[in-house]
Design a protein around this motif. Sequence first.
Motif, PDB file in Angstrom:
ATOM      1  N   GLY A 107      -8.040  -0.347  -4.419  1.00 54.99           N
ATOM      2  CA  GLY A 107      -6.617  -0.375  -4.116  1.00 54.99           C
ATOM      3  C   GLY A 107      -5.859   0.373  -5.195  1.00 54.99           C
ATOM      4  O   GLY A 107      -6.417   1.183  -5.937  1.00 54.99           O
TER       5      GLY A 107
ATOM      6  N   GLN B  95      -4.172   0.022  -8.559  1.00 54.19           N
ATOM      7  CA  GLN B  95      -4.130  -0.870  -9.717  1.00 54.19           C
ATOM      8  C   GLN B  95      -2.815  -0.732 -10.449  1.00 54.19           C
ATOM      9  O   GLN B  95      -2.321   0.374 -10.657  1.00 54.19           O
ATOM     10  CB  GLN B  95      -5.262  -0.545 -10.698  1.00 54.19           C
ATOM     11  CG  GLN B  95      -6.573  -1.158 -10.344  1.00 54.19           C
ATOM     12  CD  GLN B  95      -7.562  -0.998 -11.488  1.00 54.19           C
ATOM     13  OE1 GLN B  95      -7.918   0.105 -11.859  1.00 54.19           O
ATOM     14  NE2 GLN B  95      -7.986  -2.115 -12.038  1.00 54.19           N
ATOM     15  N   ARG B  96      -2.287  -1.866 -10.851  1.00 55.27           N
ATOM     16  CA  ARG B  96      -1.146  -1.884 -11.762  1.00 55.27           C
ATOM     17  C   ARG B  96      -1.709  -1.779 -13.170  1.00 55.27           C
ATOM     18  O   ARG B  96      -2.836  -2.219 -13.413  1.00 55.27           O
ATOM     19  CB  ARG B  96      -0.377  -3.201 -11.605  1.00 55.27           C
ATOM     20  CG  ARG B  96       0.146  -3.454 -10.208  1.00 55.27           C
ATOM     21  CD  ARG B  96       1.283  -2.562  -9.834  1.00 55.27           C
ATOM     22  NE  ARG B  96       2.356  -2.749 -10.811  1.00 55.27           N
ATOM     23  CZ  ARG B  96       3.299  -1.852 -11.061  1.00 55.27           C
ATOM     24  NH1 ARG B  96       3.317  -0.723 -10.412  1.00 55.27           N
ATOM     25  NH2 ARG B  96       4.232  -2.089 -11.963  1.00 55.27           N
TER      26      ARG B  96
ATOM     27  N   SER C 201      -4.191  -6.500 -11.985  1.00 52.28           N
ATOM     28  CA  SER C 201      -3.845  -6.740 -10.585  1.00 52.28           C
ATOM     29  C   SER C 201      -3.962  -5.438  -9.807  1.00 52.28           C
ATOM     30  O   SER C 201      -3.838  -4.347 -10.358  1.00 52.28           O
ATOM     31  CB  SER C 201      -2.435  -7.319 -10.455  1.00 52.28           C
ATOM     32  OG  SER C 201      -1.458  -6.383 -10.820  1.00 52.28           O
ATOM     33  N   THR C 202      -4.204  -5.612  -8.508  1.00 47.45           N
ATOM     34  CA  THR C 202      -4.386  -4.482  -7.605  1.00 47.45           C
ATOM     35  C   THR C 202      -3.709  -4.804  -6.280  1.00 47.45           C
ATOM     36  O   THR C 202      -3.813  -5.932  -5.790  1.00 47.45           O
ATOM     37  CB  THR C 202      -5.891  -4.227  -7.352  1.00 47.45           C
ATOM     38  OG1 THR C 202      -6.535  -3.967  -8.604  1.00 47.45           O
ATOM     39  CG2 THR C 202      -6.131  -3.059  -6.419  1.00 47.45           C
ATOM     40  N   ARG C 203      -3.028  -3.823  -5.698  1.00 52.89           N
ATOM     41  CA  ARG C 203      -2.508  -3.969  -4.335  1.00 52.89           C
ATOM     42  C   ARG C 203      -3.491  -3.253  -3.417  1.00 52.89           C
ATOM     43  O   ARG C 203      -3.750  -2.061  -3.573  1.00 52.89           O
ATOM     44  CB  ARG C 203      -1.115  -3.371  -4.183  1.00 52.89           C
ATOM     45  CG  ARG C 203      -0.599  -3.514  -2.730  1.00 52.89           C
ATOM     46  CD  ARG C 203       0.828  -3.053  -2.561  1.00 52.89           C
ATOM     47  NE  ARG C 203       1.752  -3.853  -3.342  1.00 52.89           N
ATOM     48  CZ  ARG C 203       2.258  -5.037  -2.962  1.00 52.89           C
ATOM     49  NH1 ARG C 203       1.903  -5.561  -1.815  1.00 52.89           N
ATOM     50  NH2 ARG C 203       3.109  -5.685  -3.736  1.00 52.89           N
TER      51      ARG C 203
ATOM     52  N   GLY D   9      -2.037  -4.828   1.933  1.00 53.73           N
ATOM     53  CA  GLY D   9      -0.890  -5.489   1.329  1.00 53.73           C
ATOM     54  C   GLY D   9      -1.242  -6.651   0.430  1.00 53.73           C
ATOM     55  O   GLY D   9      -0.405  -7.149  -0.313  1.00 53.73           O
ATOM     56  N   THR D  10      -2.476  -7.110   0.480  1.00 53.51           N
ATOM     57  CA  THR D  10      -2.924  -8.195  -0.383  1.00 53.51           C
ATOM     58  C   THR D  10      -2.853  -7.754  -1.839  1.00 53.51           C
ATOM     59  O   THR D  10      -3.133  -6.600  -2.166  1.00 53.51           O
ATOM     60  CB  THR D  10      -4.383  -8.582  -0.038  1.00 53.51           C
ATOM     61  OG1 THR D  10      -4.426  -9.027   1.308  1.00 53.51           O
ATOM     62  CG2 THR D  10      -4.906  -9.678  -0.944  1.00 53.51           C
ATOM     63  N   VAL D  11      -2.467  -8.676  -2.702  1.00 53.02           N
ATOM     64  CA  VAL D  11      -2.422  -8.411  -4.134  1.00 53.02           C
ATOM     65  C   VAL D  11      -3.441  -9.306  -4.821  1.00 53.02           C
ATOM     66  O   VAL D  11      -3.525 -10.500  -4.527  1.00 53.02           O
ATOM     67  CB  VAL D  11      -1.007  -8.682  -4.703  1.00 53.02           C
ATOM     68  CG1 VAL D  11      -0.995  -8.532  -6.218  1.00 53.02           C
ATOM     69  CG2 VAL D  11       0.006  -7.751  -4.063  1.00 53.02           C
ATOM     70  N   THR D  12      -4.222  -8.725  -5.701  1.00 55.95           N
ATOM     71  CA  THR D  12      -5.175  -9.495  -6.494  1.00 55.95           C
ATOM     72  C   THR D  12      -4.599  -9.670  -7.895  1.00 55.95           C
ATOM     73  O   THR D  12      -3.852  -8.824  -8.374  1.00 55.95           O
ATOM     74  CB  THR D  12      -6.536  -8.787  -6.610  1.00 55.95           C
ATOM     75  OG1 THR D  12      -6.403  -7.658  -7.479  1.00 55.95           O
ATOM     76  CG2 THR D  12      -7.061  -8.338  -5.253  1.00 55.95           C
ATOM     77  N   VAL D  13      -4.949 -10.779  -8.530  1.00 54.92           N
ATOM     78  CA  VAL D  13      -4.533 -11.032  -9.907  1.00 54.92           C
ATOM     79  C   VAL D  13      -5.718 -11.640 -10.638  1.00 54.92           C
ATOM     80  O   VAL D  13      -6.358 -12.568 -10.136  1.00 54.92           O
ATOM     81  CB  VAL D  13      -3.324 -11.995  -9.968  1.00 54.92           C
ATOM     82  CG1 VAL D  13      -2.948 -12.293 -11.407  1.00 54.92           C
ATOM     83  CG2 VAL D  13      -2.144 -11.419  -9.217  1.00 54.92           C
TER      84      VAL D  13
ATOM     85  N   SER E  59      -6.507 -12.973  -3.683  1.00 49.70           N
ATOM     86  CA  SER E  59      -5.545 -12.843  -2.596  1.00 49.70           C
ATOM     87  C   SER E  59      -4.307 -13.670  -2.906  1.00 49.70           C
ATOM     88  O   SER E  59      -4.267 -14.861  -2.648  1.00 49.70           O
ATOM     89  CB  SER E  59      -6.172 -13.309  -1.277  1.00 49.70           C
ATOM     90  OG  SER E  59      -5.233 -13.204  -0.234  1.00 49.70           O
TER      91      SER E  59
END
Length: 120
Positions: free
Chosen positions: A73, A75-76, A88-90, A94-98, A117
């Motif tokens: 995805g 990555q921030r 974190s990654t979007r 649209g799901t965001v991982t942390v 998620s």
Amino acid sequence: MNNEADRKPARDPQDLARLLVSREQAGDAEGMAALYEPDAILDIGGGQLARGRDAIRGFYARLVAAGQRFELGIQRPAIVNGNLALTSTRLANGTVTVEIAHRQGDGTWLWVIDQPSVLP
């Protein structure tokens, strides 16, 4: 990529997501679990947590066996504070991982908490 000698460690917390996806695509559940500290926790959905590297390995082995395919995805930038990092990654859906990563004594990084998620 089932040989442990072929597994490069994460030298930067930003490496963890890329390594997880590449190992998953190679069918390497053991290598995926190796990106976590031995006592890490992974939210596996349904209010359940995989606790510890063995449980995380088992969860990923089931995903790999089921033909699950991860995609990279967006990555921030990691937020680093000393030996901890928030990653974190979007994902495309649209799901965001942390995740929280911890710098090891040798300078490499491993995840200690993974929430894959956050947003549907």
